[in-house]
Design an enzyme around this catalytic site. Structure first.
Site, PDB file in Angstrom:
ATOM      1  N   MET A  12       0.836  -1.191   0.000  1.00  0.00           N
ATOM      2  CA  MET A  12       0.000   0.000   0.000  1.00  0.00           C
ATOM      3  C   MET A  12       0.877   1.249   0.000  1.00  0.00           C
ATOM      4  O   MET A  12       1.861   1.331   0.725  1.00  0.00           O
ATOM      5  CB  MET A  12      -0.904   0.018   1.214  1.00  0.00           C
ATOM      6  CG  MET A  12      -1.891   1.154   1.139  1.00  0.00           C
ATOM      7  SD  MET A  12      -3.139   1.035   2.386  1.00  0.00           S
ATOM      8  CE  MET A  12      -4.051   2.528   2.063  1.00  0.00           C
ATOM      9  N   SER A  13       0.466   2.186  -0.824  1.00  0.00           N
ATOM     10  CA  SER A  13       1.267   3.383  -1.030  1.00  0.00           C
ATOM     11  C   SER A  13       1.514   4.136   0.281  1.00  0.00           C
ATOM     12  O   SER A  13       0.658   4.165   1.165  1.00  0.00           O
ATOM     13  CB  SER A  13       0.541   4.287  -2.018  1.00  0.00           C
ATOM     14  OG  SER A  13       1.228   5.495  -2.125  1.00  0.00           O
ATOM     15  N   LYS A  14       2.675   4.749   0.369  1.00  0.00           N
ATOM     16  CA  LYS A  14       2.984   5.573   1.541  1.00  0.00           C
ATOM     17  C   LYS A  14       2.573   7.022   1.264  1.00  0.00           C
ATOM     18  O   LYS A  14       2.664   7.870   2.139  1.00  0.00           O
ATOM     19  CB  LYS A  14       4.491   5.537   1.845  1.00  0.00           C
ATOM     20  CG  LYS A  14       4.970   4.171   2.313  1.00  0.00           C
ATOM     21  CD  LYS A  14       5.008   4.102   3.839  1.00  0.00           C
ATOM     22  CE  LYS A  14       5.429   2.742   4.344  1.00  0.00           C
ATOM     23  NZ  LYS A  14       4.365   2.008   5.017  1.00  0.00           N
ATOM     24  N   ARG A  15       2.193   7.288   0.030  1.00  0.00           N
ATOM     25  CA  ARG A  15       1.790   8.659  -0.322  1.00  0.00           C
ATOM     26  C   ARG A  15       0.365   8.668  -0.840  1.00  0.00           C
ATOM     27  O   ARG A  15      -0.138   7.659  -1.316  1.00  0.00           O
ATOM     28  CB  ARG A  15       2.730   9.208  -1.399  1.00  0.00           C
ATOM     29  CG  ARG A  15       4.076   9.657  -0.842  1.00  0.00           C
ATOM     30  CD  ARG A  15       5.017  10.028  -1.948  1.00  0.00           C
ATOM     31  NE  ARG A  15       5.188   8.882  -2.856  1.00  0.00           N
ATOM     32  CZ  ARG A  15       5.271   8.970  -4.157  1.00  0.00           C
ATOM     33  NH1 ARG A  15       5.202  10.142  -4.748  1.00  0.00           N
ATOM     34  NH2 ARG A  15       5.423   7.903  -4.912  1.00  0.00           N
ATOM     35  N   PHE A  53      -3.378   8.477   4.922  1.00  0.00           N
ATOM     36  CA  PHE A  53      -3.016   8.951   6.257  1.00  0.00           C
ATOM     37  C   PHE A  53      -4.276   9.050   7.119  1.00  0.00           C
ATOM     38  O   PHE A  53      -5.339   9.467   6.636  1.00  0.00           O
ATOM     39  CB  PHE A  53      -2.353  10.329   6.193  1.00  0.00           C
ATOM     40  CG  PHE A  53      -1.139  10.343   5.306  1.00  0.00           C
ATOM     41  CD1 PHE A  53      -0.170   9.352   5.427  1.00  0.00           C
ATOM     42  CD2 PHE A  53      -0.968  11.325   4.345  1.00  0.00           C
ATOM     43  CE1 PHE A  53       0.948   9.346   4.606  1.00  0.00           C
ATOM     44  CE2 PHE A  53       0.142  11.321   3.518  1.00  0.00           C
ATOM     45  CZ  PHE A  53       1.096  10.331   3.647  1.00  0.00           C
TER      46      PHE A  53
END
Ligand code: GLU
Length: 497
Positions: free
Chosen positions: A255-258, A271
Site C-alpha cells: 500500500m502506497s505511503k503517499r 493517512f
C-alpha cells in the site's frame, strides 16, 4: 495465559504522517490487550534524529484519539514503566551497551564512514553482498576502551554468531529459521550517542515487560538480530506476531505511503488524518481495519468495537497479505452513518458544514440530517448533499433540468406557476404540502412525478435530492417562492404574473 499479564505496545517512529498501516498495527495491539484484559502501551521510538519530524507526534496522538485507541501507558497518560519516549531513556540504552561490552557480546568499532563505504563498494565489485567486514571485531577491548575514553568517535556493534542458525516462533507465521551467516554485526549505539532502533526496541520491550510483539511484516528481517540481542542480555523474548502486509487496491505492491489520485481524480487517502478530514467515522475505520488480515468467521463483516474486542484472537490473523479496498470502507462508512441517531449525526456533520462556510442553526440541522442520512457516504459529503439548505443563492444549474423528460419548457413554466400559487397559500408542513401539490398535479392533468421535477429542481438546484415535501418544509415558504421565481426567470420568462 493469565489475563492480567498481557502487555503489548505500539511503538511508532515519529518520522512522518500517521499511515493507516500503522493504525492497523495499533488497532491489533489494542484489540489484543482489551481482549485479554491487559495493557496497551504507546511508546515513541524517536532515536533516529535524522528522520525525526516534530509534527509526526501530533498527527499520531490525534489519529489514535480519533480512532478511539486509548492507551493505558504512554505519552500524556504516563505509567509505571516510563518515560515512554525513547530519547528520554538514553541512559538506559547506554547502560545496556556497557553490559554487552562487559559480556563480550558487543564491540566498539572505530571505522569511519569513508572506510565503510569503500568496503561495501569493494564487496559489490566482487559481486558480494555489501556489509561491514568486521574489521574492529578483533580489536583488543581494553585498547578500544582507551581509544573511546580519549574521545575517538565510534559506534558499538553486536557480535552476532558467524555460523549456525536461529529459529524464531511467530504466532502468525509459525517457525522461521535464519542462517547466522547472512547477519550483520549491527550497530547498537551510534557515534552520536543515540541507540539504533534494534537496541532501544529490545531494551524497552524487556524493561517495559512486553509480553507480545504485534507489528508489521516489514520487521521480520530484524527478528534474528533481536533474538541474538535477547540472548546476549540473557533475557526471555516476548512472543512474536508479525501482521500481514497491506497491498494496494490493485493487489499489486505494498500500500502506497503517499496519497495519490484515482483515475477519477478523487484523492485516495492513506493517512489517518485524511480519513478523519474526509469524514470517515471511527466506527467504520475500526471495523474496516480489523478485517485487514483478521476475520471472525469468514462471513461476519459488521462488528462493533465491543464485538471485535470479544472476538479478536491471534489464531484468526491471516499470514497472507490483505488488500486495501476503498469501496468496502465506503460501504462500512455509509452503514455506520445510517446507524447513528439523528442528533449524533448532526453533531458529527456540523464541523463539516461549518468548514464549508455555512451558518448552521442546530434545530434546523436536526430537521435536515434525516433528509441526508441515507444519501451520504462520508461526513464531508454533507456539505454538497445539503448545500441548498444553507446557500442563499443556489449553485448555478442548467434550465434544461427544470424540464420534465416528456415535456417542454412551456410545461415546466406552467407547473412552476401553479406550484407557486399553491406554495404561497398552503400550510408549510409535509402532509399539507404533499396533498396540495398532488391535488394540483391532478387538476392540471399531469403525473405527480412530472409535476414534482420542476419544483424539485427549482428549489434544490438538482434532480437528485432528498424527499421533496420534507425538503420544502425545511426550506420554508419564502425560500421556495423566491427560488421558483428564479427558475421562471431562468426559463426565459419574467417572474411576475
Ligand atoms: N519503531 C518501529 C516502527 O516504527 C517499531 C517496530 C516494532 O514494533 O518493533 O514501526
Amino acid at each position: 495465559m493469565s489475563n492480567v499479564s498481557v502487555r503489548v505496545r505500539y511503538a511508532p517512529s515519529p518520522t512522518g504522517d500517521f499511515h493507516v498501516g500503522g493504525a492497523r498495527t495499533a488497532l491489533f495491539n489494542y484489540l489484543f490487550a482489551r481482549h485479554h484484559g491487559g495493557r496497551f502501551i504507546l511508546r515513541i521510538e524517536d532515536t533516529d534524529r535524522k528522520r525525526y519530524n516534530p509534527q509526526a507526534l501530533e498527527w499520531l496522538l490525534r489519529g489514535l484519539r480519533y480512532l478511539g485507541l486509548d492507551w493505558d501507558e504512554g505519552p500524556e497518560v504516563g505509567g509505571p514503566y516510563g518515560p515512554y519516549v525513547q530519547t528520554e531513556r538514553l541512559e538506559l540504552y547506554r547502560g545496556a551497551c556497557e553490559e554487552l561490552l562487559k559480556r563480550g557480546a558487543a564491540y566498539r568499532c572505530f571505522c569511519t564512514p569513508e572506510r565503510l563505504e569503500a568496503v561495501s563498494k569493494a564487496q559489490q565489485e566482487k559481486g558480494l553482498n555489501p556489509g561491514y567486514d568486521r574489521h574492529c571485531r578483533s580489536l583488543d577491548p581494553e585498547e578500544a576502551a582507551r581509544r573511546a575514553a580519549a574521545g575517538e568517535a565510534h559506534v558499538i556493534r553486536l557480535k552476532v554468531p558467524l555460523e549456525g542458525e536461529i529459529t524464531v516462533h511467530d504466532r502468525i507465521r509459525g517457525d522461521i529459521t535464519f542462517q547466522n551467516s547472512i547477519l550483520q554485526d549491527a550497530v547498537l549505539m551510534k557515534s552520536d550517542g543515540y541507540p539504533t532502533y534494534h537496541l532501544a526496541n529490545v531494551v524497552d520491550d524487556h524493561y517495559m515487560e512486553i509480553t507480545h510483539i504485534l507489528r508489521g511484516d516489514e520487521w521480520v528481517n530484524s527478528l534474528p538480530l533481536h533474538m541474538h540481542l535477547y540472548r546476549a542480555f540473557g533475557w526471555t523474548p516476548p512472543e512474536m506476531a508479525h501482521l500481514p502486509l497491506i497491498l494496494n487496491p490493485t493487489g499489486k505492491g505494498k500500500m502506497s505511503k503517499r496519497e495519490e489520485r484515482a483515475p477519477d481524480g478523487r484523492l485516495m487517502p492513506v493517512f489517518v488524518r485524511s480519513f478523519e478530514e474526509a469524514g470517515y467515522l471511527p466506527e467504520a475505520m475500526i471495523n474496516y481495519l480489523a478485517l485487514l488480515g483478521w476475520s471472525y468467521d469468514d462471513k461476519t463483516e459488521i462488528m462493533s468495537r465491543q464485538e471485535l474486542i470479544e472476538r479478536f484472537t491471534l489464531e484468526r490473523v491471516n499470514a497472507s497479505p490483505a488488500v486495501w479496498n476503498y469501496q468496502k470502507l465506503d460501504h462500512f462508512n455509509g452503514y455506520y452513518i445510517r446507524q447513528l441517531p439523528v442528533d449524533e449525526l448532526a453533531r458529527r456533520v456540523l464541523p463539516f458544514l461549518e468548514r464549508a462556510g455555512y451558518r448552521v442553526e442546530w434545530n434546523r440541522l436536526l430537521a435536515i440530517v434525516p433528509l441526508i442520512q441515507e444519501r451520504i457516504t462520508r461526513l464531508s459529503d454533507a456539505a454538497e448533499a445539503a448545500d441548498f439548505f444553507f446557500r442563499d443563492e443556489l449553485r448555478p444549474y442548467d434550465a434544461a433540468e427544470l424540464i420534465p423528460a416528456k415535456g417542454d419548457a412551456a410545461l415546466a413554466e406552467a407547473v412552476l406557476r401553479r406550484a407557486r400559487q399553491v406554495l404561497a397559500a398552503v400550510e408549510f408542513r409535509r402532509e399539507a404540502l404533499e396533498s396540495a401539490l398532488r391535488a394540483e398535479a391532478e387538476a392540471m392533468g399531469v403525473k405527480a412525478g412530472v409535476f414534482f421535477q420542476p419544483v424539485r429542481v427549482a428549489c434544490c438546484g438538482r434532480k437528485a435530492a432528498p424527499p421533496l415535501f420534507e425538503t420544502l418544509e425545511v426550506l420554508g415558504r419564502e425560500t421556495c417562492l423566491k427560488r421558483i421565481g428564479r427558475a421562471l426567470e431562468l426559463l426565459g420568462k419574467p417572474a411576475a404574473g
